[in-house]
Scaffold this motif. Structure first.
Motif, PDB file in Angstrom:
ATOM      1  N   TRP A 108       0.876  -1.171   0.000  1.00 38.88           N
ATOM      2  CA  TRP A 108       0.000   0.000   0.000  1.00 38.88           C
ATOM      3  C   TRP A 108       0.912   1.219   0.000  1.00 38.88           C
ATOM      4  O   TRP A 108       1.791   1.350   0.852  1.00 38.88           O
ATOM      5  CB  TRP A 108      -0.884  -0.031   1.239  1.00 38.88           C
ATOM      6  CG  TRP A 108      -1.929   1.032   1.298  1.00 38.88           C
ATOM      7  CD1 TRP A 108      -3.221   0.920   0.877  1.00 38.88           C
ATOM      8  CD2 TRP A 108      -1.799   2.346   1.835  1.00 38.88           C
ATOM      9  NE1 TRP A 108      -3.890   2.091   1.111  1.00 38.88           N
ATOM     10  CE2 TRP A 108      -3.040   2.990   1.687  1.00 38.88           C
ATOM     11  CE3 TRP A 108      -0.749   3.057   2.409  1.00 38.88           C
ATOM     12  CZ2 TRP A 108      -3.262   4.294   2.106  1.00 38.88           C
ATOM     13  CZ3 TRP A 108      -0.965   4.353   2.823  1.00 38.88           C
ATOM     14  CH2 TRP A 108      -2.218   4.958   2.666  1.00 38.88           C
ATOM     15  N   VAL A 109       0.718   2.109  -0.974  1.00 37.35           N
ATOM     16  CA  VAL A 109       1.492   3.349  -1.081  1.00 37.35           C
ATOM     17  C   VAL A 109       0.538   4.501  -0.827  1.00 37.35           C
ATOM     18  O   VAL A 109      -0.543   4.562  -1.413  1.00 37.35           O
ATOM     19  CB  VAL A 109       2.097   3.497  -2.496  1.00 37.35           C
ATOM     20  CG1 VAL A 109       2.799   4.843  -2.639  1.00 37.35           C
ATOM     21  CG2 VAL A 109       3.030   2.347  -2.813  1.00 37.35           C
ATOM     22  N   GLY A 110       0.927   5.421   0.025  1.00 38.88           N
ATOM     23  CA  GLY A 110       0.144   6.630   0.250  1.00 38.88           C
ATOM     24  C   GLY A 110       1.049   7.845   0.234  1.00 38.88           C
ATOM     25  O   GLY A 110       2.189   7.774   0.684  1.00 38.88           O
ATOM     26  N   VAL A 111       0.554   8.932  -0.313  1.00 43.22           N
ATOM     27  CA  VAL A 111       1.264  10.202  -0.263  1.00 43.22           C
ATOM     28  C   VAL A 111       0.300  11.216   0.332  1.00 43.22           C
ATOM     29  O   VAL A 111      -0.781  11.440  -0.207  1.00 43.22           O
ATOM     30  CB  VAL A 111       1.761  10.649  -1.649  1.00 43.22           C
ATOM     31  CG1 VAL A 111       2.349  12.058  -1.578  1.00 43.22           C
ATOM     32  CG2 VAL A 111       2.805   9.670  -2.179  1.00 43.22           C
ATOM     33  N   THR A 112       0.689  11.784   1.476  1.00 46.21           N
ATOM     34  CA  THR A 112      -0.133  12.779   2.144  1.00 46.21           C
ATOM     35  C   THR A 112       0.457  14.152   1.880  1.00 46.21           C
ATOM     36  O   THR A 112       1.671  14.349   1.985  1.00 46.21           O
ATOM     37  CB  THR A 112      -0.193  12.511   3.654  1.00 46.21           C
ATOM     38  OG1 THR A 112      -0.772  11.221   3.867  1.00 46.21           O
ATOM     39  CG2 THR A 112      -1.029  13.556   4.382  1.00 46.21           C
ATOM     40  N   ASP A 113      -0.419  15.085   1.505  1.00 43.11           N
ATOM     41  CA  ASP A 113       0.007  16.459   1.261  1.00 43.11           C
ATOM     42  C   ASP A 113      -0.914  17.401   2.021  1.00 43.11           C
ATOM     43  O   ASP A 113      -1.850  16.961   2.686  1.00 43.11           O
ATOM     44  CB  ASP A 113       0.028  16.767  -0.244  1.00 43.11           C
ATOM     45  CG  ASP A 113      -1.316  16.539  -0.910  1.00 43.11           C
ATOM     46  OD1 ASP A 113      -2.343  17.066  -0.421  1.00 43.11           O
ATOM     47  OD2 ASP A 113      -1.359  15.852  -1.955  1.00 43.11           O
ATOM     48  N   GLY A 114      -0.656  18.686   1.910  1.00 35.83           N
ATOM     49  CA  GLY A 114      -1.433  19.685   2.624  1.00 35.83           C
ATOM     50  C   GLY A 114      -2.733  20.059   1.958  1.00 35.83           C
ATOM     51  O   GLY A 114      -3.414  20.986   2.392  1.00 35.83           O
ATOM     52  N   GLY A 115      -3.111  19.368   0.895  1.00 35.45           N
ATOM     53  CA  GLY A 115      -4.348  19.661   0.184  1.00 35.45           C
ATOM     54  C   GLY A 115      -4.099  20.534  -1.035  1.00 35.45           C
ATOM     55  O   GLY A 115      -2.995  21.028  -1.247  1.00 35.45           O
ATOM     56  N   PRO A 116      -5.120  20.718  -1.848  1.00 31.50           N
ATOM     57  CA  PRO A 116      -4.953  21.459  -3.103  1.00 31.50           C
ATOM     58  C   PRO A 116      -4.613  22.932  -2.869  1.00 31.50           C
ATOM     59  O   PRO A 116      -4.944  23.506  -1.830  1.00 31.50           O
ATOM     60  CB  PRO A 116      -6.312  21.312  -3.788  1.00 31.50           C
ATOM     61  CG  PRO A 116      -7.258  20.879  -2.739  1.00 31.50           C
ATOM     62  CD  PRO A 116      -6.475  20.249  -1.646  1.00 31.50           C
ATOM     63  N   VAL A 117      -3.943  23.512  -3.859  1.00 28.35           N
ATOM     64  CA  VAL A 117      -3.588  24.927  -3.819  1.00 28.35           C
ATOM     65  C   VAL A 117      -4.175  25.632  -5.035  1.00 28.35           C
ATOM     66  O   VAL A 117      -4.467  24.990  -6.056  1.00 28.35           O
ATOM     67  CB  VAL A 117      -2.060  25.143  -3.795  1.00 28.35           C
ATOM     68  CG1 VAL A 117      -1.463  24.657  -2.501  1.00 28.35           C
ATOM     69  CG2 VAL A 117      -1.386  24.495  -4.980  1.00 28.35           C
ATOM     70  N   GLU A 118      -4.348  26.935  -4.929  1.00 27.89           N
ATOM     71  CA  GLU A 118      -4.882  27.700  -6.058  1.00 27.89           C
ATOM     72  C   GLU A 118      -3.843  27.871  -7.157  1.00 27.89           C
ATOM     73  O   GLU A 118      -4.174  27.869  -8.334  1.00 27.89           O
ATOM     74  CB  GLU A 118      -5.362  29.071  -5.578  1.00 27.89           C
ATOM     75  CG  GLU A 118      -6.593  28.987  -4.695  1.00 27.89           C
ATOM     76  CD  GLU A 118      -7.077  30.347  -4.246  1.00 27.89           C
ATOM     77  OE1 GLU A 118      -6.819  31.347  -4.955  1.00 27.89           O
ATOM     78  OE2 GLU A 118      -7.710  30.413  -3.195  1.00 27.89           O
ATOM     79  N   THR A 119      -2.578  28.037  -6.790  1.00 28.06           N
ATOM     80  CA  THR A 119      -1.501  28.213  -7.749  1.00 28.06           C
ATOM     81  C   THR A 119      -0.646  26.961  -7.741  1.00 28.06           C
ATOM     82  O   THR A 119      -0.208  26.517  -6.676  1.00 28.06           O
ATOM     83  CB  THR A 119      -0.624  29.426  -7.367  1.00 28.06           C
ATOM     84  OG1 THR A 119      -1.465  30.555  -7.205  1.00 28.06           O
ATOM     85  CG2 THR A 119       0.418  29.691  -8.410  1.00 28.06           C
ATOM     86  N   GLU A 120      -0.402  26.373  -8.915  1.00 27.26           N
ATOM     87  CA  GLU A 120       0.382  25.147  -8.990  1.00 27.26           C
ATOM     88  C   GLU A 120       1.815  25.380  -8.540  1.00 27.26           C
ATOM     89  O   GLU A 120       2.359  26.469  -8.673  1.00 27.26           O
ATOM     90  CB  GLU A 120       0.375  24.603 -10.417  1.00 27.26           C
ATOM     91  CG  GLU A 120      -0.973  24.054 -10.824  1.00 27.26           C
ATOM     92  CD  GLU A 120      -0.915  23.317 -12.144  1.00 27.26           C
ATOM     93  OE1 GLU A 120       0.166  23.143 -12.716  1.00 27.26           O
ATOM     94  OE2 GLU A 120      -1.988  22.900 -12.606  1.00 27.26           O
ATOM     95  N   GLY A 121       2.416  24.315  -8.027  1.00 31.52           N
ATOM     96  CA  GLY A 121       3.806  24.371  -7.582  1.00 31.52           C
ATOM     97  C   GLY A 121       4.763  24.211  -8.751  1.00 31.52           C
ATOM     98  O   GLY A 121       4.373  24.239  -9.920  1.00 31.52           O
ATOM     99  N   THR A 122       6.025  24.001  -8.423  1.00 32.72           N
ATOM    100  CA  THR A 122       7.064  23.828  -9.422  1.00 32.72           C
ATOM    101  C   THR A 122       6.815  22.551 -10.214  1.00 32.72           C
ATOM    102  O   THR A 122       6.580  21.498  -9.640  1.00 32.72           O
ATOM    103  CB  THR A 122       8.444  23.746  -8.730  1.00 32.72           C
ATOM    104  OG1 THR A 122       8.607  24.897  -7.921  1.00 32.72           O
ATOM    105  CG2 THR A 122       9.552  23.655  -9.752  1.00 32.72           C
ATOM    106  N   ARG A 123       6.875  22.658 -11.525  1.00 34.94           N
ATOM    107  CA  ARG A 123       6.650  21.496 -12.379  1.00 34.94           C
ATOM    108  C   ARG A 123       7.836  20.550 -12.313  1.00 34.94           C
ATOM    109  O   ARG A 123       8.976  20.985 -12.336  1.00 34.94           O
ATOM    110  CB  ARG A 123       6.396  21.939 -13.811  1.00 34.94           C
ATOM    111  CG  ARG A 123       5.157  22.809 -13.858  1.00 34.94           C
ATOM    112  CD  ARG A 123       4.396  22.740 -15.131  1.00 34.94           C
ATOM    113  NE  ARG A 123       4.139  21.436 -15.657  1.00 34.94           N
ATOM    114  CZ  ARG A 123       3.063  20.696 -15.374  1.00 34.94           C
ATOM    115  NH1 ARG A 123       2.169  21.124 -14.522  1.00 34.94           N
ATOM    116  NH2 ARG A 123       2.882  19.535 -15.939  1.00 34.94           N
ATOM    117  N   THR A 124       7.549  19.269 -12.217  1.00 34.74           N
ATOM    118  CA  THR A 124       8.598  18.255 -12.243  1.00 34.74           C
ATOM    119  C   THR A 124       8.564  17.491 -13.560  1.00 34.74           C
ATOM    120  O   THR A 124       9.440  16.701 -13.831  1.00 34.74           O
ATOM    121  CB  THR A 124       8.425  17.254 -11.079  1.00 34.74           C
ATOM    122  OG1 THR A 124       7.169  16.612 -11.221  1.00 34.74           O
ATOM    123  CG2 THR A 124       8.511  17.959  -9.743  1.00 34.74           C
TER     124      THR A 124
END
Length: 151
Positions: free
Chosen positions: A98-114
């Protein structure tokens, strides 16, 4: 690294079984691992290396797990707020991770593109193809995107 406590059961997902969703807690056994990640593009590589080390310790060979880790972390870095954490759980029965990634939730402005914009469309398809089941859970501290993978 920290262990992961599964305190919520989600049912009705693809595959029909209930799926446990994590809440961080101190380590209990080596079948549960959580690692905090810096919220930046390098987190994808860091998460992949951490997952590979855990899979090696578990004696599990799974390129599928590494691909899903990469896709979920990439999504979090590009589309969500910090903090960021990777959760891995080796199921005691069967050969699944089982893989999970927890984040702080959606943002209005996208972050740095990977990734490039063209690659952006492939992430959900990759997870959908490789995972037996997958989903999202929103909780007070953010969002956890998870996938269960045969390994």
């Amino acid at each position: 690294m920290y262990a992961t406590e599964y305190n919520t059961i989600i049912t009705g997902q693809t595959g029909g079984e209930g799926v446990r969703v994590p809440a961080p807690r101190p380590p209990v056994d080596s079948n549960d691992v959580t690692e905090a990640l810096d919220h930046r593009p390098q987190a994808v590589r860091t998460a992949r290396h951490a997952a590979q080390a855990v899979l090696d310790e578990w004696q599990v060979a799974s390129d599928a797990v590494l691909l899903v880790v990469s896709e979920l972390v990439t999504n979090a870095v590009e589309h969500a707020a910090p903090p960021l954490a990777l959760h891995l759980h080796r199921e005691r029965t069967g050969s699944r991770v089982w893989v999970g990634v927890t984040d702080g939730g959606p943002v209005e402005t996208e972050g740095t593109r990977t990734t490039s914009r063209a690659d952006d469309e492939h992430g959900p398809t990759i997870v959908d193809t490789l995972a037996e089941t997958h989903g999202t859970r929103t909780h007070p501290s953010g969002t956890t995107h998870w996938a269960r993978i045969a390994a």
